[in-house]
Design a protein around this motif. Structure first.
Motif, mmCIF file in Angstrom:
data_model
loop_
_atom_site.group_PDB
_atom_site.id
_atom_site.type_symbol
_atom_site.label_atom_id
_atom_site.label_comp_id
_atom_site.label_asym_id
_atom_site.label_seq_id
_atom_site.Cartn_x
_atom_site.Cartn_y
_atom_site.Cartn_z
ATOM 1 N N LYS A 91 46.890 45.771 36.365
ATOM 2 C CA LYS A 91 45.446 45.723 36.630
ATOM 3 C C LYS A 91 44.940 44.277 36.620
ATOM 4 O O LYS A 91 44.228 43.850 37.528
ATOM 5 C CB LYS A 91 44.702 46.552 35.581
ATOM 6 N N GLU A 95 43.640 42.324 40.050
ATOM 7 C CA GLU A 95 42.260 41.837 40.145
ATOM 8 C C GLU A 95 42.207 40.345 40.473
ATOM 9 O O GLU A 95 41.422 39.924 41.317
ATOM 10 C CB GLU A 95 41.502 42.132 38.850
ATOM 11 N N THR A 98 43.203 39.681 44.096
ATOM 12 C CA THR A 98 42.111 39.975 45.031
ATOM 13 C C THR A 98 41.187 38.772 45.160
ATOM 14 O O THR A 98 40.810 38.366 46.264
ATOM 15 C CB THR A 98 41.325 41.217 44.558
ATOM 16 N N LYS A 99 40.843 38.169 44.031
ATOM 17 C CA LYS A 99 39.965 36.996 44.059
ATOM 18 C C LYS A 99 40.648 35.812 44.748
ATOM 19 O O LYS A 99 40.012 35.067 45.496
ATOM 20 C CB LYS A 99 39.545 36.614 42.637
#
Length: 138
Positions: A91, A95, A98-99
């Motif tokens: 996770k 995340e 993605t950034k």
């Protein structure tokens, strides 16, 4: 201070007396930083000094978006390394990836990012190995 300046007394004298009276009552003795040197040894004047000091006191910083993301990625790696579960490692890294991808394809002004998405499977493998060593597993 509720009293008004009496007529005929210069404003400077009136203020000086108020300060002397407050000093005599000890009202300045408990101020934060009392008896300590002023912070900062920079002798050049910066008109935003008070904003910078407030931000430092409150733990805030203003970084270009790429540098802020580099710091966030570094923190994400550290968080993933100490995560209690493989699900959480995945996770955290997903995340931050993605950034990173968003910034790679929509670069903001400022210094280059200098990052690419992390290999989730490789980081999970490293996490498993480290966890096995720490818990004496084989």
């Amino acid at each position: 201070m509720t009293e008004r300046k009496p007529p005929g007394v210069s404003f400077e004298s009136f203020v000086d007396k108020q300060i002397r009276d407050a000093q005599a009552r000890g009202e300045f003795a408990t101020l934060p930083g009392a008896g300590k040197p002023l912070s900062g040894d920079d002798t050049s004047y910066d008109e935003l000094w008070w904003i910078k000091q407030k931000m430092a006191r409150e733990g805030m910083s203003v970084l270009p978006p790429t540098l802020a993301l580099r710091k966030e990625a570094e923190d994400a790696l550290a968080a993933a390394a100490s995560a209690p579960s493989e699900r959480l490692v995945r996770k955290i890294i997903t995340e931050i990836n993605t950034k990173i991808r968003d910034m790679m394809f929509k670069p903001p002004p400022g210094p280059p990012l200098g990052l690419k998405p992390y290999d989730v499977e490789e980081l999970v493998r490293q996490w498993r190995e480290r966890r096995a060593r720490e818990h004496g597993e084989s």
